[in-house]
Design an enzyme around this catalytic site. Structure first.
Site, PDB file in Angstrom:
ATOM      1  N   LYS A  13       1.057  -1.138  -0.165  1.00  0.00           N
ATOM      2  CA  LYS A  13      -0.462   0.158   0.632  1.00  0.00           C
ATOM      3  C   LYS A  13       0.808   1.003  -0.584  1.00  0.00           C
ATOM      4  CE  LYS A  13      -4.741  -1.212   2.107  1.00  0.00           C
ATOM      5  NZ  LYS A  13      -5.250  -0.873   3.021  1.00  0.00           N
ATOM      6  N   ASP A  73      -9.441   2.200   3.576  1.00  0.00           N
ATOM      7  CA  ASP A  73     -10.352   0.760   3.861  1.00  0.00           C
ATOM      8  C   ASP A  73     -10.873   0.766   2.562  1.00  0.00           C
ATOM      9  OD1 ASP A  73     -11.238  -0.765   5.876  1.00  0.00           O
ATOM     10  OD2 ASP A  73     -12.886  -0.200   5.444  1.00  0.00           O
ATOM     11  N   PHE A 155      -2.421  -8.990  -4.373  1.00  0.00           N
ATOM     12  CA  PHE A 155      -2.505  -9.268  -2.805  1.00  0.00           C
ATOM     13  C   PHE A 155      -4.105  -8.849  -2.575  1.00  0.00           C
ATOM     14  CE2 PHE A 155      -1.783  -4.451  -2.562  1.00  0.00           C
ATOM     15  CZ  PHE A 155      -2.835  -4.711  -1.274  1.00  0.00           C
ATOM     16  N   GLY A 156      -4.144  -9.638  -1.635  1.00  0.00           N
ATOM     17  CA  GLY A 156      -5.962  -9.946  -1.401  1.00  0.00           C
ATOM     18  C   GLY A 156      -6.694 -10.597  -2.082  1.00  0.00           C
ATOM     19  N   TYR A 157      -7.576 -10.662  -2.723  1.00  0.00           N
ATOM     20  CA  TYR A 157      -8.521 -10.692  -3.753  1.00  0.00           C
ATOM     21  C   TYR A 157      -7.886 -10.752  -5.353  1.00  0.00           C
ATOM     22  CZ  TYR A 157     -11.859 -11.801   0.624  1.00  0.00           C
ATOM     23  OH  TYR A 157     -12.085 -12.205   1.518  1.00  0.00           O
ATOM     24  N   ASP A 158      -6.632 -10.260  -5.231  1.00  0.00           N
ATOM     25  CA  ASP A 158      -6.652 -10.000  -6.799  1.00  0.00           C
ATOM     26  C   ASP A 158      -6.355 -11.218  -7.870  1.00  0.00           C
ATOM     27  OD1 ASP A 158      -6.276  -6.978  -6.453  1.00  0.00           O
ATOM     28  OD2 ASP A 158      -3.941  -7.022  -5.651  1.00  0.00           O
ATOM     29  N   LYS A 178      -2.297  -2.006 -12.609  1.00  0.00           N
ATOM     30  CA  LYS A 178      -3.482  -1.869 -11.840  1.00  0.00           C
ATOM     31  C   LYS A 178      -3.472  -0.438 -10.803  1.00  0.00           C
ATOM     32  CE  LYS A 178      -3.963  -3.544  -7.308  1.00  0.00           C
ATOM     33  NZ  LYS A 178      -3.664  -4.371  -6.250  1.00  0.00           N
TER      34      LYS A 178
END
Length: 199
Positions: A13, A73, A155-158, A178
């Site tokens: 981030k 968030d 990252f995450g749901y990428d 991105k």
């Protein structure tokens, strides 16, 4: 050079915000993360909306350090799940930040959902709190959920999020691709006028 606190310990981030600022030609702002300032009590993220959670984090950071603070968030909303996981995205499987478990649970919940009903959107709310006041913006990135993870970027749901109009998942895009399209990139672009004022 003014310092801008980013209310995150996620190096990806932090790197994303630095790239957005550089790309927009914003100078005179040094981005620092939570690991680079003295620890302070952080309010739990229990609000019902992305905007409220971001604002709480940004207010905490500014109050504790005196540095202008930006907080994000973000999460995934899936139409077939009534907008969930939403603000619970990071802890959807019950363990905060376990990307693999969160993604596996999401895919299991959507296993019987046909391709035409797998619509989703990444949402990011970014809040900036500092001596000039408070600004909150929102960015959305529409797409759908793939049937299995593809790609090892992001990252995450990428790895399971396919942006609208693309055949690639977010995890298969380059960082520049991105940033140009993502929910956080869109929100940060809306925050740029306020960020420029800090420089």
């Amino acid at each position: 050079m003014s310092r801008l606190l980013v209310a995150s310990r996620n190096p990806k981030k932090l790197a994303e915000l630095r790239r957005v600022l550089d790309g927009a030609g914003v100078s005179g702002v040094e981005v620092v993360g939570l690991d680079e300032v003295a620890p302070f009590p952080e309010t739990p993220e229990t609000a019902a909306t992305f905007e409220e959670n971001a604002l709480v984090k940004a207010r905490d950071g500014y109050a504790a350090t005196g540095l202008a603070c930006v907080a994000d968030d973000s999460g995934l909303t899936v139409a077939a799940l009534g907008g969930m996981p939403g603000v619970l995205s990071a802890r959807w499987s019950g363990r905060h930040g376990d990307d693999a478990a969160n993604t596996a649970l999401l895919l299991a919940q959507l296993s019987d959902v046909p391709d035409a009903r797998r619509g989703a959107a990444f949402v990011s709310a970014c809040a900036l709190v500092g001596p000039h006041g408070e600004t909150v913006v929102r960015g959305e990135w529409a797409g759908s959920i793939a049937r299995e993870p593809r790609g090892d970027g992001g990252f995450g749901y990428d790895p399971v999020f396919v942006p609208a109009g693309s055949g690639l998942t977010a995890a298969q895009l380059s960082p520049a691709e991105k940033d140009a399209a993502s929910h956080r990139g869109r929100a940060l672009a809306r925050l740029l006028p306020a960020l420029r004022a800090l420089g």
